[in-house]
Design an enzyme around this catalytic site. Structure first.
Site, PDB file in Angstrom:
ATOM      1  N   CYS A  42       3.990 -35.408 -21.020  1.00  0.00           N
ATOM      2  CA  CYS A  42       5.341 -36.039 -20.472  1.00  0.00           C
ATOM      3  C   CYS A  42       5.309 -35.887 -19.109  1.00  0.00           C
ATOM      4  O   CYS A  42       6.223 -35.948 -18.535  1.00  0.00           O
ATOM      5  CB  CYS A  42       6.347 -35.457 -21.188  1.00  0.00           C
ATOM      6  SG  CYS A  42       6.289 -35.898 -22.996  1.00  0.00           S
ATOM      7  N   ASP A  57      -8.747 -40.734 -14.892  1.00  0.00           N
ATOM      8  CA  ASP A  57     -10.080 -40.688 -14.403  1.00  0.00           C
ATOM      9  C   ASP A  57     -10.817 -41.839 -15.460  1.00  0.00           C
ATOM     10  O   ASP A  57     -11.952 -42.117 -15.245  1.00  0.00           O
ATOM     11  CB  ASP A  57     -10.953 -39.502 -14.617  1.00  0.00           C
ATOM     12  CG  ASP A  57     -10.709 -38.841 -16.092  1.00  0.00           C
ATOM     13  OD1 ASP A  57     -10.199 -39.440 -16.971  1.00  0.00           O
ATOM     14  OD2 ASP A  57     -11.173 -37.720 -16.395  1.00  0.00           O
ATOM     15  N   ARG A  66       6.890 -48.836 -19.338  1.00  0.00           N
ATOM     16  CA  ARG A  66       7.301 -48.381 -20.560  1.00  0.00           C
ATOM     17  C   ARG A  66       9.030 -48.460 -20.479  1.00  0.00           C
ATOM     18  O   ARG A  66       9.604 -48.706 -19.416  1.00  0.00           O
ATOM     19  CB  ARG A  66       7.185 -47.033 -20.862  1.00  0.00           C
ATOM     20  CG  ARG A  66       5.637 -46.639 -21.043  1.00  0.00           C
ATOM     21  CD  ARG A  66       5.302 -47.120 -22.523  1.00  0.00           C
ATOM     22  NE  ARG A  66       3.654 -47.092 -22.664  1.00  0.00           N
ATOM     23  CZ  ARG A  66       2.947 -47.925 -22.282  1.00  0.00           C
ATOM     24  NH1 ARG A  66       2.971 -49.140 -21.938  1.00  0.00           N
ATOM     25  NH2 ARG A  66       1.494 -47.692 -22.777  1.00  0.00           N
ATOM     26  N   ASP A 115       4.237 -37.546 -16.645  1.00  0.00           N
ATOM     27  CA  ASP A 115       4.789 -39.106 -16.351  1.00  0.00           C
ATOM     28  C   ASP A 115       6.127 -39.560 -16.524  1.00  0.00           C
ATOM     29  O   ASP A 115       6.519 -39.956 -15.655  1.00  0.00           O
ATOM     30  CB  ASP A 115       3.611 -39.898 -16.709  1.00  0.00           C
ATOM     31  CG  ASP A 115       3.551 -39.861 -18.459  1.00  0.00           C
ATOM     32  OD1 ASP A 115       4.351 -38.971 -18.812  1.00  0.00           O
ATOM     33  OD2 ASP A 115       2.825 -40.689 -18.954  1.00  0.00           O
ATOM     34  N   LEU A 167      -0.377 -30.054 -16.316  1.00  0.00           N
ATOM     35  CA  LEU A 167      -0.467 -31.283 -16.046  1.00  0.00           C
ATOM     36  C   LEU A 167       0.415 -31.348 -14.995  1.00  0.00           C
ATOM     37  O   LEU A 167       0.583 -32.768 -14.136  1.00  0.00           O
ATOM     38  CB  LEU A 167       0.142 -32.212 -17.122  1.00  0.00           C
ATOM     39  CG  LEU A 167      -0.714 -32.541 -18.300  1.00  0.00           C
ATOM     40  CD1 LEU A 167      -0.153 -33.311 -19.405  1.00  0.00           C
ATOM     41  CD2 LEU A 167      -2.107 -33.449 -17.662  1.00  0.00           C
ATOM     42  N   ARG A 218      -1.165 -32.439 -11.286  1.00  0.00           N
ATOM     43  CA  ARG A 218      -1.433 -33.656 -10.610  1.00  0.00           C
ATOM     44  C   ARG A 218      -0.325 -34.213  -9.578  1.00  0.00           C
ATOM     45  O   ARG A 218      -0.811 -35.141  -8.888  1.00  0.00           O
ATOM     46  CB  ARG A 218      -1.466 -34.843 -11.730  1.00  0.00           C
ATOM     47  CG  ARG A 218      -0.308 -35.404 -12.581  1.00  0.00           C
ATOM     48  CD  ARG A 218      -0.589 -35.951 -13.630  1.00  0.00           C
ATOM     49  NE  ARG A 218      -1.444 -37.344 -13.010  1.00  0.00           N
ATOM     50  CZ  ARG A 218      -1.824 -38.357 -13.871  1.00  0.00           C
ATOM     51  NH1 ARG A 218      -1.746 -37.824 -15.267  1.00  0.00           N
ATOM     52  NH2 ARG A 218      -2.396 -39.279 -13.523  1.00  0.00           N
TER      53      ARG A 218
END
Length: 348
Positions: free
Chosen positions: A274, A181, A210, A276, A161, A164
Site C-alpha cells: 500500500c 522492475d 484505480r 502506492d 517499501l 522507494r
C-alpha cells in the site's frame, strides 16, 4: 410396311419433337434482344460497383495505415525530449530479481527522455560488483549515444517499501518516473506521458488507474472499497494512478518522507503493501486535484507479484480505510478523463 411406319411417325411427330425449353421460351413470348442487352449491362454495372466499392475501402484502409505510421517512417518525433524542455529520472524499485532489473535498465536506457536511472535497493547485501558492471555495460550499449544516462543504486539499510520514495540528493530533474522492475513502458508512450505531466507537474500522471468507492455496510456504517482495474474499465472512473508506472514531481519524495504521518510509514513497513495508495493520498491531499490517466500499453515481464496473492483485495481495502482514518478525511478526487495520443488513433 414402309407406309405404315411413316404414318405412325407422322402421328407421333409432336411427341417426338417436344422440348420443355421450347415450351418455356414460347410462354415468355417473342425474343427481345434489347431486354437481354439491358439485363446484361445491369449485371455488369452491379459487378463493377462492387469492385469499385471494395477497391475504395481497401484504399481507405491503406491510407489510414500509412497516416498512422508516417511519423515513424519519416523519422519525425513530435515531442523529442531535450535540454530546453527537460527530461526525467527513472526510479526503479527492485527486489532479488536481477534478470528483470537488467531488462528494465536496458529498456529505459534506450529512451531519449531518460536523464538518469536510479535503482532502489533494499536487500541486506549490497549489489555485487559484477551486477554493477553489467548494468554499466548495458547502459552504454543501449543508450542514445547523444546522452548516456547515469545508472546508480539507492542503498537502504532497512527493508521497507517506503524506501522507494526516499529523497535523492543529486537529482538533476524535477520529473520522477516511478516504475517496478517488471514493468516495461514503450519509449514513445513514456515520452508522451512525460509531455502530459509537464502540463500539470503538481499532479500524478500514470498508466495504472484505480478507484475508491464509498459503500454502506450491513450495519449501516459507510466504508471505502478499493476498485481494481475491472472497476475502472466498467465505469470509466478513477481516482488514483499506481506508482508501479507513474510520473510525479521530485518534491513528493521529501513530502512522503518528512511530511507524511509516521504512522503511515509504520503501517506500510508492517503490511509490506500500500505504499502506492499512500503516495496517491499524499499528492491528492496536497493538490486537491485528480491524477491523469494516460492511455498506453505497458508490459509486465515477470511473474505475478503481490497483486496476485490471496487476500490482496482485502488488504487494499483495509489500507485505504485505515489511511483515511489517519488522514481524517478522504482527499482522493475522481475523474473520467484520459490522455490519448491523437496521432496514433484512426478516429477522433
Amino acid at each position: 410396311m414402309v407406309v405404315i411406319i411413316r404414318d405412325r411417325l407422322e402421328d407421333n411427330s409432336y411427341d417426338a419433337l417436344y422440348s420443355p425449353a421450347k415450351e418455356k421460351a414460347a410462354n415468355r413470348g417473342p425474343y427481345n434482344p434489347r431486354s437481354h442487352l439491358f439485363l446484361r449491362r445491369l449485371r455488369l454495372s452491379t459487378c463493377t460497383s462492387k469492385v469499385r466499392l471494395i477497391s475504395a475501402f481497401s484504399l481507405l484502409c491503406v491510407l489510414l495505415f500509412i497516416s498512422s505510421r508516417l511519423s515513424s517512417w519519416m523519422g519525425w518525433e513530435p515531442y523529442p525530449p531535450d535540454s530546453s524542455r527537460g527530461n526525467y529520472t527513472v526510479l526503479i524499485n527492485t527486489w532479488k530479481r536481477n534478470s528483470l532489473l537488467k531488462q528494465s535498465v536496458a529498456h529505459y536506457a534506450s529512451c531519449r527522455g531518460t536523464n538518469a536511472i536510479r535503482v532502489v535497493w533494499s536487500e541486506v547485501d549490497p549489489p555485487s560488483d559484477s551486477l554493477q558492471a553489467s548494468l554499466e555495460n548495458i547502459v552504454l550499449s543501449k543508450s542514445n549515444k547523444a546522452h548516456i544516462p547515469n545508472c546508480s543504486f539507492n542503498l537502504n539499510d532497512e527493508n521497507t517499501l517506503n524506501n522507494r520514495f526516499k529523497p535523492i540528493l543529486d537529482l538533476q530533474t524535477d520529473a520522477i518516473f516511478s516504475v517496478d522492475d517488471d514493468v516495461i513502458v514503450p519509449c514513445l508512450t513514456l515520452d508522451f506521458a512525460f509531455t502530459v505531466w509537464q502540463t500539470a507537474p503538481s499532479t500524478m500522471v500514470g498508466f495504472v488507474p484505480r478507484m475508491h468507492w464509498l459503500l454502506k455496510g450491513k450495519n449501516g456504517v459507510s466504508y471505502y472499497k478499493y476498485g481494481g482495474w475491472w472497476s475502472v474499465w466498467w465505469t470509466g472512473t478513477y481516482s488514483m494512478v499506481l506508482t508501479k508506472a507513474a510520473f510525479f514531481h521530485r518534491k513528493y519524495l521529501d513530502l512522503y518522507t518528512h511530511g507524511m504521518p509516521s504512522s503511515i510509514h509504520d503501517y506500510v513497513t508492517k503490511e509490506r503493501n500500500c505504499e502506492d495508495i499512500a503516495m496517491s493520498l499524499l499528492v491528492a491531499n496536497a493538490t486537491d486535484a485528480t491524477p491523469i490517466w494516460v492511455k498506453g500499453k505497458i508490459y509486465e515481464i515477470g511473474s505475478t507479484g503481490i497483486s496476485g496473492l490471496q487476500g490482496h483485495s482485502y488488504k487494499r481495502n483495509k489500507c485505504l480505510n485505515d489511511f483515511v482514518s489517519l488522514y481524517g478525511t478522504m482527499p482522493l478526487v475522481s475523474s473520467n478523463l484520459k490522455a490519448v495520443d491523437a496521432r496514433h488513433g484512426w478516429f477522433w
